[in-house]
Design an enzyme around this catalytic site. Structure first.
Site, PDB file in Angstrom:
ATOM      1  N   LYS A 163      58.370  48.410  42.768  1.00 22.87           N
ATOM      2  CA  LYS A 163      57.586  47.220  43.116  1.00 22.87           C
ATOM      3  C   LYS A 163      56.455  47.061  42.104  1.00 22.87           C
ATOM      4  O   LYS A 163      56.095  48.017  41.421  1.00 22.87           O
ATOM      5  CB  LYS A 163      57.019  47.379  44.529  1.00 22.87           C
ATOM      6  CG  LYS A 163      58.104  47.363  45.580  1.00 22.87           C
ATOM      7  CD  LYS A 163      57.491  47.211  46.938  1.00 22.87           C
ATOM      8  CE  LYS A 163      58.496  47.511  48.024  1.00 22.87           C
ATOM      9  NZ  LYS A 163      57.823  47.721  49.297  1.00 22.87           N
ATOM     10  N   HIS A 166      50.236  46.328  41.363  1.00 21.88           N
ATOM     11  CA  HIS A 166      49.348  45.165  41.463  1.00 21.88           C
ATOM     12  C   HIS A 166      47.882  45.542  41.260  1.00 21.88           C
ATOM     13  O   HIS A 166      47.539  46.703  41.048  1.00 21.88           O
ATOM     14  CB  HIS A 166      49.587  44.401  42.753  1.00 21.88           C
ATOM     15  CG  HIS A 166      49.429  45.227  43.989  1.00 21.88           C
ATOM     16  ND1 HIS A 166      48.239  45.774  44.368  1.00 21.88           N
ATOM     17  CD2 HIS A 166      50.335  45.599  44.926  1.00 21.88           C
ATOM     18  CE1 HIS A 166      48.397  46.435  45.483  1.00 21.88           C
ATOM     19  NE2 HIS A 166      49.671  46.353  45.844  1.00 21.88           N
ATOM     20  N   HIS A 169      46.384  48.497  42.923  1.00 21.75           N
ATOM     21  CA  HIS A 169      46.690  49.801  42.328  1.00 21.75           C
ATOM     22  C   HIS A 169      45.851  50.027  41.071  1.00 21.75           C
ATOM     23  O   HIS A 169      45.412  51.141  40.799  1.00 21.75           O
ATOM     24  CB  HIS A 169      48.181  49.895  41.991  1.00 21.75           C
ATOM     25  CG  HIS A 169      49.076  49.739  43.171  1.00 21.75           C
ATOM     26  ND1 HIS A 169      50.078  48.817  43.231  1.00 21.75           N
ATOM     27  CD2 HIS A 169      49.092  50.380  44.365  1.00 21.75           C
ATOM     28  CE1 HIS A 169      50.693  48.890  44.402  1.00 21.75           C
ATOM     29  NE2 HIS A 169      50.110  49.838  45.108  1.00 21.75           N
TER      30      HIS A 169
END
Ligand code: ARG
Length: 633
Positions: A163, A166, A169
């Protein structure tokens, strides 16, 4: 006490210093003064030193003094200004400090320049990389050295495999890396944990997607992007199937819709994941490969940010049996109740008042027995307690998960682990707005860093003369790009949102990463040009530093160890950054006045010692933040 010994040699009438808790004059110049001022004030005010010492405060700017006493903080009867002028008149005179200046309800203390310079510069040059940390003297826990070294776990970054990495993170990585460094500098034994999102039905789906869309070559070359692409494609397929099922249903064909639900991708993913939970050899091998390759790739990127982890944990690492045990315990304690086959906790029944209401209800185990995010966090925490026996643990997670963390810590407390709940802490942070670049919305950390690096490279090219002197422009651009992102992220308070702005962050003007790097490169360049030996610098005659600019720079440098210990209280990277900008502004205003090359030799040596101390502080500050200081740019 190197610095105090040094002082005593230079200043024969130096008074003996009294000892105070958390006062470390051998590594912190300001502590010498705190101790000294406390002793004098205790005598002339009659107030206990236990009250005087903590009442002494920093000043916002140098014109307010080096330390200030808010007179009401001594808690004695009388008008502050009257008391203040009485004490000023009783001031005995001191080798170290000027007679205090009364300013309304405040007493301002100005350190005498000579002794301050004689302490601060030798201390910085002696401890170098350790100046400002308490590693220099092997200090452990400041509050109680007898306890030995304390251990802290910092859990941060924690992206989800396949994933996007983003903004949340990104911030967790930057702030967590910094906090880990900060605790290390303060003498803690730091364990850095990355808690990956690497478990759940979606990883069953990823495996199905890989069978359909994946290939070995892309997987090994660029696992993170490849797995992401595979995941996106298979999610499109699953969405199509669901749409189809809904359509069939609305067309009055429930059997056909049910067939899709029974045999479709979603069900296959569930079954595949079930195999994973049952430790099926093939399924686990595949999943492990995805995980290992992703970690290898992450490590390369983290290395660019000067970050490493001691442990790559993750949601997958929590054993089903542990979670079942925790769930049983909660049920037996009457904490959880059944609701349509699922197990949930209704906090309003266990926590009184407003708090109970705001925590709401949360499911811990689904109807089919699968554990959830929260349940994993609970068991993982209990395991960490056993494995690491930590004294404190910090979770660096976005504010969006504030409620999750509150519920998490509360459950742990309600389960009877009060001591554990008391030593965990959620460090949260706001959002990054508009994190997109020329190439569209950013998905991975590498993309962000590459894009900012390229931008920085084009900024550097604008100054052709300088650009041609840089040996490895690609690498410097990369480092400057990373500094730009990190400094912008750490400029405000953690809790604030900020807007990702590539033009502002890469500018050399204003309080930016490139500005700090420039300041460091300039100090390095002065050092190179002066060409003095370490010995020539270390033995310089510091009494030659008499100009206001020199003295003010020394006053700011002396604050550095205090800034570090204060940051351990605020846990805000901006505490360090604000200071570094204050210091570099003082520094850059001094260059015209305090020339090194071209000055008389003895003066040159003294000024070089001053600039060398400034470079030590700037370098230490930048590294503490996780930046890589450059010597040329
Ligand atoms: N992987 C999670 C996410 O991306 C963050 C994990 C945070 N840590 C934790 N112990 N819950 O949202």
């Amino acid at each position: 006490d190197a610095s105090v010994d040094n002082l005593a040699k230079e200043f024969k009438d130096l008074p003996a210093l009294d000892k105070y808790p958390n006062c470390f004059p051998d590594i912190n110049p300001v502590d010498i003064y705190r101790s000294h001022i406390t002793s004098i004030l205790t005598k002339i005010t009659g107030v206990d030193s236990k009250i005087v010492y903590p009442a002494l405060q920093w000043t916002a700017t140098l014109d307010k003094g080096d330390i200030v006493l808010p007179i009401p903080a001594l808690r004695i009867k009388g008008k502050p200004d009257a008391l203040g002028s009485e004490w000023v008149s009783k001031w005995p005179g001191s080798t170290l400090v000027e007679t205090p200046v009364l300013n309304g309800a405040f007493l301002s203390f100005f350190f005498k320049a000579g002794p301050l310079t004689q302490t601060t510069i030798p201390l910085a040059l002696k401890h170098r990389k350790d100046f400002g940390t308490n590693k220099a003297v092997g200090l452990r826990d400041q509050s109680d050295p007898s306890k030995g070294q304390k251990r802290i776990i910092v859990e941060f970054s924690s992206p989800n495999i396949a994933k996007p990495f983003h903004a949340g993170h990104l911030r967790s990585t930057i702030i967590g890396g910094f906090l880990a460094n900060l605790y290390e500098a303060s003498g803690w034994d730091v364990v850095r944990i990355n808690y990956l999102g690497d478990w759940g039905k979606q990883y069953g789906l990823l495996a199905l997607g890989y069978e359909k869309y994946g290939n070995e070559e892309d997987l090994t070359k660029d696992p993170i992007n490849h797995l992401f692409q595979v995941y996106v494609k298979i999610n499109v397929d699953i969405k199509d199937e669901q749409d189809k099922a809904e359509k069939l249903e609305s067309e009055g064909k429930p059997e056909e819709a049910q067939k899709i639900r029974d045999e479709g991708l979603d069900e296959q993913a569930r079954r595949y994941f079930k195999l994973m939970t049952e430790n099926d050899e093939k399924a686990i091998a595949m999943w492990k490969r995805f995980r290992d390759l992703s970690i290898t790739r992450y490590k390369q990127t983290y290395a660019r940010l000067n970050i490493h982890f001691d442990d790559y944990s993750g949601e997958s690492q929590v054993a089903e049996a542990d979670m079942e045990e925790a769930a049983n315990k909660m049920r037996e304690m009457g904490l959880t109740e059944e609701d349509k086959g699922a197990q949930l906790i209704d906090f309003s029944k266990h926590v009184t008042g407003k708090q109970g209401k705001s925590l709401g209800k949360v499911i811990l185990r689904k109807k089919d027995g699968t554990a959830l995010y929260l349940t994993r966090d609970i068991s993982e925490l209990l395991n960490r307690e056993k494995k690491y026996k930590f004294d404190h643990m910090i979770y660096v997670i976005a504010s969006q998960q504030d409620l999750h963390c509150q519920q998490f810590f509360k459950v742990v407390e309600l389960m009877g682990y009060k001591d554990i709940a008391a030593k965990v802490q959620h460090i949260n942070f706001g959002m990054v707005l508009g994190m997109s670049t020329r190439k569209g919305t950013v998905k991975f950390l590498d993309d962000i860093l590459r894009d900012v690096g390229e931008h920085m490279h084009s900024v550097m090219r604008k100054n052709e003369d300088k650009y041609n002197q840089v040996e490895n422009p690609d690498q410097v651009a990369d480092t400057l790009g990373i500094s730009s992102v990190m400094v912008q992220d750490m400029s405000g308070k953690r809790g604030n949102n900020y807007t990702f702005d590539i033009n502002t962050m890469t500018s050399f003007e204003g309080d930016t990463g490139p500005y700090l790097q420039y300041a460091h490169a300039r100090l390095s360049s002065i050092t190179r040009k002066a060409g003095l030996s370490e010995e020539q610098i270390a033995t310089a005659d510091l009494t030659l530093l008499t100009e206001t600019h020199a003295i003010n720079l020394v006053r700011v440098l002396a604050q550095w160890p205090d800034v570090v210990s204060n940051t351990l209280r605020t846990l805000e990277p901006t505490t360090i950054l604000t200071y570094l900008f204050k210091m570099t502004h003082t520094l850059s205003s001094s260059y015209d006045v305090l020339r090194v090359v071209g000055s008389e030799h003895e003066v040159m040596r003294a000024r070089m010692a001053l600039y060398d101390a400034a470079r030590v502080v700037l370098n230490n500050g930048m590294r503490l933040l996780g930046l890589s200081p450059v010597d040329r740019m």
